[in-house]
Write a protein that holds these residues in place. Structure first.
Motif, short mmCIF file in Angstrom:
data_model
loop_
_atom_site.label_atom_id
_atom_site.label_comp_id
_atom_site.label_asym_id
_atom_site.label_seq_id
_atom_site.Cartn_x
_atom_site.Cartn_y
_atom_site.Cartn_z
N GLU A 131 12.64 -0.62 4.50
CA GLU A 131 11.94 0.32 3.63
C GLU A 131 10.45 0.00 3.67
O GLU A 131 10.05 -1.15 3.56
CB GLU A 131 12.44 0.24 2.19
N GLY A 132 9.65 1.03 3.81
CA GLY A 132 8.21 0.82 3.81
C GLY A 132 7.66 0.79 2.40
O GLY A 132 8.21 1.41 1.48
N GLY A 133 6.58 0.09 2.20
CA GLY A 133 5.96 0.02 0.89
C GLY A 133 4.79 0.96 0.74
O GLY A 133 4.19 1.04 -0.34
N SER A 134 4.44 1.70 1.80
CA SER A 134 3.29 2.60 1.74
C SER A 134 3.64 3.88 1.00
O SER A 134 4.71 4.47 1.24
CB SER A 134 2.81 2.95 3.16
N THR A 135 2.75 4.32 0.15
CA THR A 135 2.94 5.57 -0.57
C THR A 135 2.45 6.74 0.28
O THR A 135 1.81 6.55 1.32
CB THR A 135 2.16 5.54 -1.89
N ILE A 136 2.76 7.95 -0.18
CA ILE A 136 2.25 9.14 0.52
C ILE A 136 0.72 9.12 0.52
O ILE A 136 0.09 9.49 1.53
CB ILE A 136 2.79 10.41 -0.17
N THR A 137 0.12 8.67 -0.57
CA THR A 137 -1.34 8.62 -0.64
C THR A 137 -1.89 7.62 0.37
O THR A 137 -2.91 7.89 1.02
CB THR A 137 -1.80 8.22 -2.05
N GLN A 138 -1.23 6.48 0.54
CA GLN A 138 -1.67 5.50 1.54
C GLN A 138 -1.52 6.08 2.95
O GLN A 138 -2.39 5.88 3.81
CB GLN A 138 -0.85 4.21 1.41
N GLN A 139 -0.42 6.77 3.20
CA GLN A 139 -0.24 7.38 4.51
C GLN A 139 -1.32 8.42 4.79
O GLN A 139 -1.82 8.53 5.92
CB GLN A 139 1.15 8.03 4.59
N LEU A 140 -1.68 9.20 3.77
CA LEU A 140 -2.74 10.19 3.94
C LEU A 140 -4.06 9.50 4.27
O LEU A 140 -4.80 9.94 5.17
CB LEU A 140 -2.87 11.03 2.67
#
Length: 740
Positions: free
Chosen positions: A139-148
């Motif tokens: 499972e990744g810990g990155s949020t959608i905001t981090q991915q953006l």
């Protein structure tokens, strides 16, 4: 006594209180230090977020920005063969995006999207726990905001610095924009594979309709692509895409976005994908050649145009030849090179849409008897000739007993016949005589880049190779023993025409003596004329070799004609038996079908299979060529190395300057034979007298002959373990004539 005891106890309590007080003081000090450090970190982070937030572009600016580079690829005649780069659909506002699409993306990528502030500590902790429990980050810990933030402003490097900047940018984005704006930006900019950026482009690419009409199942498929666009692409692997979509649906149900009944109604197997109409096999070539841009170009993000060596007509003929001849259930690959190494055609499989794995450049397969090219090259270099007698008889080497395809033995034959009929027993004897390490060295010299076994069975092609490497080796024989390097890009320009790269001719090396290459060509031509490669005949001179592995798992044909060298491989990806597959059947026929078209507009060329040398160049016992280029040198009588003309770049031997004289030219120079010209058998002096003094150990100049014999030359160093094969060298001498 009681008073003394009470005094001691009182002292102990006092000491304990003092120690407790001191420990508490240190605890408070450590707490204060950490509190101060924490405040400094929080203050620094707040300052970084505030500074970043004020430097971020506006929402409208981010909407207008497009990332990615468009690359237009041209064939050798200039026509455009493919355009690769980002594809953007229509921008969808938050309200226009279907709820199923928004919910599917949140469920699979960031279940706490509406509850965190850009970075999710709970998500990070959950990812770490899964890592501890399973031993892998599932499972990744990155949020959608981090991915953006990463997609817009950063790269994908996994460094601590990049992660820290990503976190700061995510916190700043959350301060500047609403959750709805962030999700709108993300869904319109995230990459879904196939060049598609944004859900509308992905929907049109995979389902032939805009994203506003996505169903729950289609939304689940698209949401599942973000983790690995190439692995889960429905056009590349429909089963993997459906399996991933089931995971997305389960997460949507678990998080309350859909009910169990709604999840049960979704039938992913009935979803219709956009049909693919004959995506050209040229993509095998572009997939191989375009990654090379990272090494030959300066960093640039503007559109570029790449000019390649690919011949469109030959590529079409190659595709047809493979598809027409490949056995059912099998795959095929083809590589065709021009004389200088330019790739004219490349086919990596029967259908790029079904499988984009490039079997021409990436697959490792056993070459079978095609490997005998290196065995016979080593034997010819060691002194054998096509006419040398050999014995086709039972043989055992270190417990290994090879047998011929037909199970029979022909007795005494010559090297030419042994090669033409691919006699395994003869190849084994030759490999043992010249040394299996010498055969491996020869293969590496000719461009084989994969590991090579030196067990006796290696002479029959036990080591795995690539089609492009084997084709390169045959092309070097066609080039009279000079190295050939395959290439596909000639120049690169910007869209405005600015030259960014232009190929320069690579430095060539002489891999074997020209006479060795000529004799090898003799053998290869015979193999097509009367041997196992007869199906490769095309009505003009062809030289080539078949290859078949045990149980008919692989079939090869490699050869050349009129300056074009082509290699063909066929077999199954799972290496299972293919009934009836032999190098002389389907691969040879595919070679012939392609080469008939490829050579149609080229003049017929006869092979130069005999090397004509003047008498003064003939010293077959002393001047056999061994080793790699650059290993040739001269020795004196004591075995010391002598350099007659100095070294060239990289230590290469530099021959004397060319004075223009050629065999057959009018005589000139030399000693006076009374006729005013050069003696009939005389040749230009190979070296000067000073060099001969050093090479022969002569110290007294008075010992020099008044008229040195023609063609006096030093001895070429030879490995002590090498022995000349039977027959010596097959060289045609130029008879001397008087009165020239």
């Amino acid at each position: 006594m009681a008073k003394q005891t009470r005094a001691r106890n009182s002292s102990r309590r006092s000491t304990s209180r003092d120690e407790t007080s001191a420990g508490w003081r240190w605890t408070k000090r450590i707490f204060v230090v950490f509190a101060v450090l924490g405040l400094l970190v929080v203050g620094g982070l707040a300052m970084a977020v505030w500074t970043t937030m004020n430097s971020l572009p506006s929402f409208s600016s981010l909407k207008a920005s497009e990332h990615g580079q468009t690359i237009v690829v041209h064939a050798r005649d200039g026509r455009e063969i493919v355009s690769i780069g980002p594809s953007y659909g229509r921008w969808l506002k938050y309200e226009q995006i279907p709820d199923s699409m928004r919910n599917a993306m949140i469920a699979v990528e960031d279940r706490r999207f509406f509850d965190h502030y850009g970075v999710d500590p709970i998500g990070i902790a959950r990812s770490v726990k899964v890592r501890i429990d399973t031993g892998a980050f599932r499972e990744g810990g990155s949020t959608i905001t981090q991915q953006l933030a990463r997609n817009i402003f950063l790269n994908n490097s996994k460094t601590f610095d990049r992660k820290a900047r990503e976190a700061v940018l995510a916190l700043a984005l959350e301060r500047k924009f609403t959750k709805e704006q962030i999700l709108e930006l993300y869904l319109n900019k995230v990459y879904f594979g196939g060049g598609a950026y944004g859900i509308d482009s992905a929907s049109r690419l995979f389902f032939s309709h805009p994203a506003t009409s996505l169903s729950v199942g289609e939304a689940a498929i698209i949401a599942g692509l973000v983790k690995a666009p190439s692995r889960y692409s429905p056009t590349a692997d429909a089963d993997a895409a459906v399996s991933r979509a089931h995971t997305v649906l389960a997460l949507m149900q678990q998080q309350g976005f859909i009910t169990p009944g709604e999840a049960a109604k979704v039938d992913l197997d009935t979803i219709e994908l956009k049909p693919e109409y004959g995506q050209n096999s040229v993509r095998y070539f572009t997939d191989w050649v375009l990654p090379q841009l990272d090494f030959i170009l300066p960093e640039t993000f503007e559109p570029i145009e790449v000019w390649t060596t690919l011949d469109v007509g030959m590529q079409r003929a190659a595709t047809t030849a493979i598809q027409k001849n490949v056995p059912s259930g099998s795959q095929g690959a083809l590589v065709s090179l021009d004389q200088d190494g330019a790739i004219l055609a490349m086919v990596g499989g029967t259908d790029y849409v079904k499988s984009n794995f490039n079997r021409a450049t990436d697959a490792l397969r056993q070459p079978g008897s095609a490997w005998k090219l290196f065995v016979y090259l080593a034997a010819l270099e060691a002194g054998y000739t096509p006419d040398s007698p050999v014995q086709d008889k039972p043989v055992t080497i270190d417990g290994w007993s090879p047998r011929n395809s037909g199970g029979t033995f022909a007795g005494e034959i010559d090297v030419r016949a042994a090669f033409a009929y691919s006699k395994n027993t003869v190849a084994a004897q030759l490999g043992q005589e010249v040394g299996f390490d010498a055969v491996a060295s020869m293969a590496q010299r000719f461009g084989i880049t994969t590991p090579i076994s030196t067990y006796p069975s290696m002479v029959l092609g036990a080591s795995e190779v690539r089609v492009i490497d084997m084709t390169r080796a045959f092309a070097s024989v066609n080039a009279k023993g000079v190295s050939v390097e395959p290439y596909g890009i000639t120049r690169v320009t910007t869209a405005s025409g600015e030259l960014l790269y232009e190929r320069r001719a690579s430095r060539q090396q002489l891999l074997v003596a020209p006479y060795v290459a000529a004799q090898m060509t003799d053998l290869l031509q015979t193999a097509v004329q009367i041997g196992t490669g007869r199906s490769a005949s095309i009505g003009r001179p062809v030289a080539g070799k078949t290859g078949t592995t045990s149980s008919n798992k692989d079939g090869w044909f490699l050869g050349f004609s009129s300056g074009i060298t082509t290699g063909v491989w066929m077999g199954r990806d799972d290496a299972r038996k293919v009934p009836g597959l032999q190098g002389g059947t389907a691969p040879a026929r595919a070679f012939a079908d392609f080469m008939k078209f490829a050579t149609a507009k080229r003049p017929v060329e006869d092979f130069d299979t005999e090397v004509t040398l003047p008498a003064w160049q003939l010293e077959p016992d002393d001047e056999a060529w061994y080793g790699a280029p650059g290993d040739y040198y001269f020795i004196d009588e004591n075995g010391n190395r002598v350099e007659p003309y100095g070294g060239g770049p990289d230590g290469d031997y530099v021959p004397p300057p060319d004075d223009g004289w050629r065999p057959g030219d009018p005589p000139r120079g030399g000693y006076d034979d009374g006729s005013g010209g050069q003696a009939p058998d005389e040749a230009p002096s190979a070296v000067d007298e000073d060099f001969l003094d050093r090479a022969t150990g002569r110290t007294d100049p008075a010992q020099r002959p008044a008229n040195p014999p023609a063609g006096t030359r030093p001895q070429a160093a030879q490995p002590a373990a090498r022995q000349s094969g039977p027959g010596g060298m097959r060289i045609v001498e130029v008879p001397s004539t008087s009165g020239r």
